[in-house]
Design a protein around this motif. Structure first.
Motif, PDB file in Angstrom:
ATOM      1  N   TYR A   1     -16.689  38.697 -17.069  1.00  0.00           N
ATOM      2  CA  TYR A   1     -16.027  38.177 -18.597  1.00  0.00           C
ATOM      3  C   TYR A   1     -14.946  39.382 -19.112  1.00  0.00           C
TER       4      TYR A   1
ATOM      5  N   GLN B   1     -17.969  15.669 -19.370  1.00  0.00           N
ATOM      6  CA  GLN B   1     -16.649  16.568 -19.115  1.00  0.00           C
ATOM      7  C   GLN B   1     -15.617  15.616 -18.678  1.00  0.00           C
TER       8      GLN B   1
ATOM      9  N   TRP C   1      -4.949  21.507 -15.539  1.00  0.00           N
ATOM     10  CA  TRP C   1      -5.194  20.695 -14.472  1.00  0.00           C
ATOM     11  C   TRP C   1      -6.167  19.401 -14.765  1.00  0.00           C
ATOM     12  N   ASP C   2      -7.114  19.747 -15.749  1.00  0.00           N
ATOM     13  CA  ASP C   2      -7.816  18.572 -16.424  1.00  0.00           C
ATOM     14  C   ASP C   2      -7.145  17.608 -16.760  1.00  0.00           C
TER      15      ASP C   2
ATOM     16  N   TYR D   1     -22.114  28.358 -11.653  1.00  0.00           N
ATOM     17  CA  TYR D   1     -20.588  27.969 -11.981  1.00  0.00           C
ATOM     18  C   TYR D   1     -19.749  27.552 -10.777  1.00  0.00           C
ATOM     19  N   TRP D   2     -18.957  28.547 -10.372  1.00  0.00           N
ATOM     20  CA  TRP D   2     -18.107  28.377  -8.790  1.00  0.00           C
ATOM     21  C   TRP D   2     -18.669  29.216  -7.787  1.00  0.00           C
TER      22      TRP D   2
ATOM     23  N   TRP E   1     -12.782  15.212 -16.776  1.00  0.00           N
ATOM     24  CA  TRP E   1     -12.394  15.174 -15.549  1.00  0.00           C
ATOM     25  C   TRP E   1     -13.560  14.581 -14.776  1.00  0.00           C
TER      26      TRP E   1
ATOM     27  N   TRP F   1      -8.453  32.712 -13.184  1.00  0.00           N
ATOM     28  CA  TRP F   1      -8.389  31.597 -14.184  1.00  0.00           C
ATOM     29  C   TRP F   1      -7.493  30.778 -13.700  1.00  0.00           C
TER      30      TRP F   1
ATOM     31  N   ALA G   1     -10.888  18.795 -22.827  1.00  0.00           N
ATOM     32  CA  ALA G   1     -11.558  19.017 -21.418  1.00  0.00           C
ATOM     33  C   ALA G   1     -13.081  18.683 -21.449  1.00  0.00           C
TER      34      ALA G   1
ATOM     35  N   GLY H   1      -8.524  28.306 -11.256  1.00  0.00           N
ATOM     36  CA  GLY H   1      -9.075  27.121 -11.743  1.00  0.00           C
ATOM     37  C   GLY H   1     -10.569  27.186 -11.402  1.00  0.00           C
TER      38      GLY H   1
ATOM     39  N   GLN I   1      -2.365  26.959 -13.946  1.00  0.00           N
ATOM     40  CA  GLN I   1      -3.442  26.434 -12.985  1.00  0.00           C
ATOM     41  C   GLN I   1      -3.085  25.518 -11.668  1.00  0.00           C
TER      42      GLN I   1
ATOM     43  N   HIS J   1      -2.092  27.070 -18.698  1.00  0.00           N
ATOM     44  CA  HIS J   1      -3.294  26.238 -18.318  1.00  0.00           C
ATOM     45  C   HIS J   1      -3.982  25.820 -19.705  1.00  0.00           C
TER      46      HIS J   1
ATOM     47  N   TYR K   1     -13.187  28.501 -29.833  1.00  0.00           N
ATOM     48  CA  TYR K   1     -12.847  28.670 -28.309  1.00  0.00           C
ATOM     49  C   TYR K   1     -12.284  30.187 -28.106  1.00  0.00           C
TER      50      TYR K   1
ATOM     51  N   TRP L   1     -18.828  20.333  -7.807  1.00  0.00           N
ATOM     52  CA  TRP L   1     -17.857  20.113  -8.911  1.00  0.00           C
ATOM     53  C   TRP L   1     -17.463  18.773  -8.410  1.00  0.00           C
TER      54      TRP L   1
ATOM     55  N   TRP M   1      -6.584  21.413 -21.098  1.00  0.00           N
ATOM     56  CA  TRP M   1      -6.429  22.457 -20.060  1.00  0.00           C
ATOM     57  C   TRP M   1      -5.358  21.581 -19.080  1.00  0.00           C
TER      58      TRP M   1
HETATM   59  C1  2M8 Z   1     -13.133  26.546 -16.466  1.00  0.00           C
HETATM   60  O1  2M8 Z   1     -12.164  27.552 -17.077  1.00  0.00           O
HETATM   61  C2  2M8 Z   1     -12.189  28.036 -18.349  1.00  0.00           C
HETATM   62  C3  2M8 Z   1     -10.981  29.342 -18.522  1.00  0.00           C
HETATM   63  O2  2M8 Z   1      -9.883  28.480 -18.292  1.00  0.00           O
HETATM   64  C4  2M8 Z   1     -13.323  28.629 -18.919  1.00  0.00           C
HETATM   65  O3  2M8 Z   1     -14.369  29.083 -18.180  1.00  0.00           O
HETATM   66  O4  2M8 Z   1     -13.381  28.664 -20.257  1.00  0.00           O
HETATM   67  C5  2M8 Z   1     -12.670  26.249 -15.233  1.00  0.00           C
HETATM   68  O5  2M8 Z   1     -13.731  25.327 -14.486  1.00  0.00           O
HETATM   69  C6  2M8 Z   1     -11.272  25.716 -15.071  1.00  0.00           C
HETATM   70  O6  2M8 Z   1     -11.222  25.070 -13.991  1.00  0.00           O
HETATM   71  C7  2M8 Z   1     -11.262  24.245 -15.975  1.00  0.00           C
HETATM   72  O7  2M8 Z   1     -10.036  23.767 -15.908  1.00  0.00           O
HETATM   73  C8  2M8 Z   1     -11.803  24.666 -17.491  1.00  0.00           C
HETATM   74  C9  2M8 Z   1     -11.677  23.425 -18.360  1.00  0.00           C
HETATM   75  O8  2M8 Z   1     -12.649  22.442 -17.556  1.00  0.00           O
HETATM   76  O9  2M8 Z   1     -12.954  25.345 -17.523  1.00  0.00           O
END
Ligand code: 2M8
Length: 447
Positions: free
Chosen positions: A225, A435, A44-45, A376-377, A437, A179, A33, A182, A117, A80, A90, A382, A42
């Motif tokens: 976390y 990244q 959806w990535d 972040y989110w 994606w 999580w 990813a 996403g 995801q 996921h 990781y 994004w 990951w």
């Molecule tokens: C982020 O998520 C992961 C946990 O799954 C993390 O924070 O370590 C999110 O942005 C998630 O949507 C994305 O799929 C992942 C990898 O890009 O990172």
């Protein structure tokens, strides 16, 4: 470096750089990813990445999804994360998830996480087929030979979601961990997480994100976390049994964005089923209809956005995040309601906000109390999200809404680092560079 000092890459230059990012992140069997921050596959990535790969090599795109499918659970769930056995840094890693140790539903190899995801995969496959057709007979033959097997995997995945995540047939997907959305620390989940007690016996862990991204303000807080890991621990102790989690899990919310994805993806999968002469077309069309209606029915009259619901309290989660535009992904609103939602998207609360560097979609409205531009989110834009809206709007025959987003996103990407996310007021690239994606998004927009 000020963003205005950064080089601007366009056209062929940006394409070559994006392709190089995917190549560099490719281990040979999967695309990480991100090179350092997210060294595994990951879910959806991988789907988004497969669309980028389809522009370069359709066979490689199919192989990327096959790698993910190897992690599919007996229940049909696509996990996921599919872990790279060679990468041990990781966290939380496969030992922490301990899936195969607590349930026979999880494969023993490859090792995976125990949650899922947003189900964007059938949409990716629909696009891979279309891109192969653009390339010519050899690409078409390669993808057609692969398609029946991929279809069975996707059918099992969709049936899992319909069966285990919406047993009451409400047209809304429930998630069991933030999580799974996403959008990890989105303010959408602040209410539900505020009720999660950190386990007193939470085993110690070492985060990777705050070691790679030095600016801690960009990442979830330590308390957040601890809660994420406490929910993981709870899921593991429940043997990743969905019925048990529905009955007793601490985190149980409907996800309007994932529901819209499932609606659109069900429509795509129904089209694939039709092209294969498969027998499930009506079933898949009914799923699309059900979830489209569920999403449209989640619209909040006052905010003008679709909202998630905390299933533990029944309360709607009233925050202005990009997920609120979910009905634009799948349709289902009446004409006047869709017109109002598009007007909101263009308004000063969103892409028309005068402070935005680029008129892309920030993860949280810059006019909202919860907006945090680097976190972040909670505020950053994004690229993958704006791309997904562009793609879905074009797919639904709304190029008029997509076009300005597409232009603004290309301006944002021209800085050329393929950042995970951007500070929306300055355009500064944040999070991981290179990244995968984000590179896939650039390829798909430019080719
Ligand atoms: C982020 O998520 C992961 C946990 O799954 C993390 O924070 O370590 C999110 O942005 C998630 O949507 C994305 O799929 C992942 C990898 O890009 O990172």
């Amino acid at each position: 470096t000020a963003v205005s000092d950064l080089p601007v890459h366009r056209g062929a230059d940006l394409v070559a750089r994006a392709a190089a990012v995917l190549r560099a992140n490719d281990t040979g069997v999967m695309v990480r990813a991100a090179p350092t921050l997210y060294p595994h596959q990951w879910s959806w990535d991988a789907a988004f990445v497969s669309v980028g790969l389809a522009h370069l090599d359709p066979g490689r795109a199919c192989a990327e999804l096959d790698h993910l499918f190897r992690g599919q659970w007996r229940t049909g769930m696509l996990p996921h994360i599919v872990f790279d056995p060679g990468e041990t840094t990781y966290s939380p890693g496969p030992d922490r998830w301990g899936c195969a140790e607590v349930t026979d539903d999880a494969p023993a190899a490859p090792r995976t996480s125990g949650i899922c995801q947003p189900p964007v995969h059938a949409l990716a496959v629909e696009r891979i087929v279309a891109l192969a057709e653009r390339r010519g007979p050899a690409a078409v033959a390669r993808v057609r030979a692969w398609l029946p097997g991929a279809y069975r995997r996707l059918l099992a995945w969709h049936r899992y979601l319909v069966r285990e995540r919406d047993p009451l047939r409400t047209g809304l997907v429930a998630i069991h961990h933030g999580w799974e959305s996403g959008m990890d620390n989105s303010p959408r989940w602040d209410g539900p997480y505020s009720r999660i007690a950190v386990l007193p016996d939470l085993p110690p862990y070492r985060r990777r994100d705050t070691r790679v991204v030095r600016d801690a303000a960009q990442r979830p807080t330590q308390l957040e976390y601890d809660r994420y890991l406490s929910v993981v621990e709870e899921l593991r102790r429940a043997g990743y049994d969905d019925a048990r989690t529905r009955a007793t899990g601490g985190f149980l919310v409907t996800d309007v964005f994932a529901s819209a994805v499932l609606a659109a993806a069900s429509e795509a999968l129904a089209g694939i089923a039709r092209s294969l002469g498969a027998g499930e077309v009506a079933e898949l069309e009914e799923h699309a209809e059900r979830f489209r209606a569920g999403v449209a029915g989640s619209e909040d009259a006052e905010l003008g956005l679709a909202l998630d619901t905390d299933l533990r309290t029944g309360a709607p989660l009233r925050v202005e995040t990009v997920a609120g535009f979910a009905p634009l992904l799948c349709g289902g609103l009446r004409t006047a309601a869709e017109r109002d939602m598009v007007a909101l998207l263009r308004s000063e609360r969103w892409t028309g906000h005068p402070g935005l560097r680029h008129a892309v979609l920030p993860s949280t409205s810059p006019a909202a109390r919860e907006f945090r531009p680097r976190a972040y989110w909670r505020g950053p834009s994004w690229p993958v999200v704006t791309w997904f809206f562009v793609w879905m709007l074009e797919r639904r025959g709304r190029p008029d809404v997509a076009a300005p987003l597409r232009r603004a996103l290309l301006d944002e990407l021209a800085e050329g680092s393929f950042a995970e996310y951007h500070e929306p007021l300055t355009g500064e690239p944040l999070g991981s560079a290179a990244q995968s994606w984000t590179a896939a998004a650039a390829l798909d927009l430019l080719l």
